[in-house]
Design an enzyme around this catalytic site. Sequence first.
Site, short mmCIF file in Angstrom:
data_model
loop_
_atom_site.label_atom_id
_atom_site.label_comp_id
_atom_site.label_asym_id
_atom_site.label_seq_id
_atom_site.Cartn_x
_atom_site.Cartn_y
_atom_site.Cartn_z
N GLU A 118 -1.78 17.48 -12.75
CA GLU A 118 -2.05 17.85 -14.13
C GLU A 118 -3.49 18.29 -14.36
O GLU A 118 -4.20 17.77 -15.21
CB GLU A 118 -1.69 16.68 -15.07
CG GLU A 118 -1.56 17.14 -16.52
CD GLU A 118 -0.93 16.10 -17.44
OE1 GLU A 118 0.10 15.53 -17.08
OE2 GLU A 118 -1.49 15.91 -18.52
N GLU B 246 13.58 15.97 -25.20
CA GLU B 246 12.83 16.44 -24.03
C GLU B 246 13.48 17.70 -23.44
O GLU B 246 12.80 18.54 -22.85
CB GLU B 246 12.73 15.35 -22.97
CG GLU B 246 12.06 14.05 -23.44
CD GLU B 246 10.53 14.05 -23.36
OE1 GLU B 246 9.95 15.09 -22.99
OE2 GLU B 246 9.94 13.00 -23.68
N ARG C 217 0.53 21.76 -15.83
CA ARG C 217 1.42 20.61 -16.05
C ARG C 217 1.22 20.00 -17.44
O ARG C 217 2.13 19.39 -17.99
CB ARG C 217 1.21 19.55 -14.96
CG ARG C 217 2.19 18.40 -15.07
CD ARG C 217 2.27 17.52 -13.83
NE ARG C 217 3.27 16.48 -14.03
CZ ARG C 217 3.69 15.64 -13.11
NH1 ARG C 217 3.19 15.72 -11.88
NH2 ARG C 217 4.59 14.71 -13.38
N LYS D 34 4.99 10.94 -11.74
CA LYS D 34 4.07 10.17 -12.59
C LYS D 34 4.68 8.78 -12.75
O LYS D 34 5.82 8.66 -13.21
CB LYS D 34 3.95 10.81 -13.96
CG LYS D 34 2.92 11.89 -14.05
CD LYS D 34 2.65 12.13 -15.53
CE LYS D 34 1.82 13.35 -15.77
NZ LYS D 34 1.66 13.61 -17.20
N ARG E 246 0.82 -1.24 0.00
CA ARG E 246 0.00 0.00 0.00
C ARG E 246 0.84 1.27 0.00
O ARG E 246 0.38 2.34 0.40
CB ARG E 246 -0.97 0.02 1.17
CG ARG E 246 -1.97 -1.10 1.12
CD ARG E 246 -3.27 -0.71 1.77
NE ARG E 246 -4.25 -1.77 1.63
CZ ARG E 246 -4.35 -2.80 2.45
NH1 ARG E 246 -3.55 -2.90 3.50
NH2 ARG E 246 -5.26 -3.72 2.24
N HIS F 29 3.55 15.62 -27.41
CA HIS F 29 3.25 14.25 -27.01
C HIS F 29 2.00 13.68 -27.66
O HIS F 29 1.90 12.46 -27.82
CB HIS F 29 3.16 14.15 -25.49
CG HIS F 29 4.51 14.14 -24.82
ND1 HIS F 29 5.40 15.19 -24.94
CD2 HIS F 29 5.14 13.22 -24.06
CE1 HIS F 29 6.49 14.91 -24.25
NE2 HIS F 29 6.37 13.72 -23.72
N LYS G 256 10.57 21.78 -14.50
CA LYS G 256 9.58 20.75 -14.18
C LYS G 256 9.17 20.86 -12.71
O LYS G 256 7.99 20.71 -12.38
CB LYS G 256 10.14 19.35 -14.50
CG LYS G 256 9.08 18.29 -14.24
CD LYS G 256 9.14 17.12 -15.17
CE LYS G 256 7.95 16.19 -14.92
NZ LYS G 256 8.06 14.93 -15.62
N HIS H 257 10.68 7.06 -27.85
CA HIS H 257 9.73 8.04 -27.30
C HIS H 257 10.18 9.48 -27.60
O HIS H 257 9.42 10.30 -28.12
CB HIS H 257 9.60 7.81 -25.80
CG HIS H 257 8.78 8.83 -25.09
ND1 HIS H 257 7.41 8.88 -25.18
CD2 HIS H 257 9.14 9.87 -24.28
CE1 HIS H 257 6.97 9.90 -24.46
NE2 HIS H 257 7.98 10.51 -23.91
N ASN I 91 3.34 18.24 -21.98
CA ASN I 91 2.99 17.27 -23.03
C ASN I 91 3.18 17.85 -24.43
O ASN I 91 2.72 17.25 -25.41
CB ASN I 91 1.54 16.81 -22.87
CG ASN I 91 1.36 16.05 -21.57
OD1 ASN I 91 2.25 15.32 -21.16
ND2 ASN I 91 0.22 16.23 -20.92
N HIS J 2 2.81 10.35 -29.27
CA HIS J 2 2.23 9.07 -28.84
C HIS J 2 1.53 8.36 -29.99
O HIS J 2 1.57 7.14 -30.10
CB HIS J 2 1.25 9.28 -27.68
CG HIS J 2 1.94 9.43 -26.35
ND1 HIS J 2 1.31 9.94 -25.24
CD2 HIS J 2 3.20 9.13 -25.96
CE1 HIS J 2 2.16 9.95 -24.22
NE2 HIS J 2 3.31 9.47 -24.64
#
Length: 374
Positions: A239, A187, A243, A145, A123, A250, A229, A268, A247, A254
């Site tokens: 986000e 990036e 935030r 993330k 947990r 992206h 960041k 990527h 992207n 993607h």
Amino acid sequence: MSRKVRVALGDRAYDILVDTGLIQKAGEHIAPLLRRPFAVIVTDENVAATPHLQALRRALAQKNIGCETVILPPGESQKSYAGFERLCEALLALKVERRDHLIALGGGVIGDLVGFAAAVLRRGMDFIQVPTTLLAQVDSSVGGKTAINSRQGKNLIGAFHQPRLVLADVDLLATLPARELRAGYAEVVKYGLLGDADFYAWLERNGAALLAGDAALRIEAVARCCMHKARIVAADEREEGERALLNLGHTFGHALEAETGYSQRLLHGEGVAVGMALAFRLSARLGLCDAALAPRIERHLSASGLPARLTDVEGARSFTPAVLLEHMKQDKKVRDGHLVFILAEAIGQAIQRNDVTPAAVEALLAEQLARSAT
Ligand code: NAD
């Protein structure tokens, strides 16, 4: 030369240290966080084959920190249900306790996977990021993330779970294949394009030397990206607003990754490179920014050894706008049925828009795919 960036998240705040020689001092930095002198390093076979794993183990031993190591196969396929299960079972077999720390030594794949395991095992355990790729140092290791992939798309199963510490040692990049380094550089460029025109101009001047190995420039670039960041994550951890600007590139990227099967055909960061140039082209088509910007960005990306145009992607001739658009619709960035795009009004001024019509995107893709014929 050493830099420290604080991610200001109240009682979950943490430091990102950026320097050379950090792995040798990892024990000093990690020991104060531990509740018992024990940690589990998780890495992949490629990183395990470099001197970095032994250096980290030695550094922990010097501070009398006992450690176990789990070595996984490399590659995006580990961010799967099967990979996740294997990792969790291996960690539980080592009898990790809830108060133990996991150490993710690797690129974004290891960071995302270990972070997600840490978020849910017992947990919720603590974890430390020791990123070994440029992409991971400037992006994936920071901000919490974590995720694995679904057959429906990338990073669809995950959690926000912040690390306790990030050690970004630019020396570790020495063993990184050149193509992976360049993919990470995309990036880096992203931070300039989305929010810092001066940094983008600095990259146009210094990118080649940085890629060639200049440690001081690498520290400067990694620290600057992490500052950006960290600021954005502190303002919008989950986000809900700003935030999303991270992207940039992206949504297109993607879709291209999906279309090329998340394979070596397109890394990527390479997808992000093409995606950023497309985002500026779309912005220009919609009258948001100067049409000269996209060619300027394509020039810098190409000069850095990155694909910049849609037609630079292997197999682009078989792409169709409609299929790429379908991939975009499965993206996490779809909200209330609208595609959310990060566009730009200028270099360093990214904006979020959810009013871009599929027709406008299809028209852009058709125009860009037609460039292959010329
Ligand atoms: P990666 O982790 O697959 O690493 C790239 C390759 O380099 C792998 O083969 C790896 O084994 C090898 N490698 C790593 N470090 C090395 C080193 N120092 N020397 C030699 N080889 C080394 O890929 P990546 O580009 O680091 O990360 C991509 C992943 O990151 C994707 O899954 C993406 O979704 C994720 N990501 C996450 C975030 C986030 O915020 N969590 C942000 C961006 C990307």
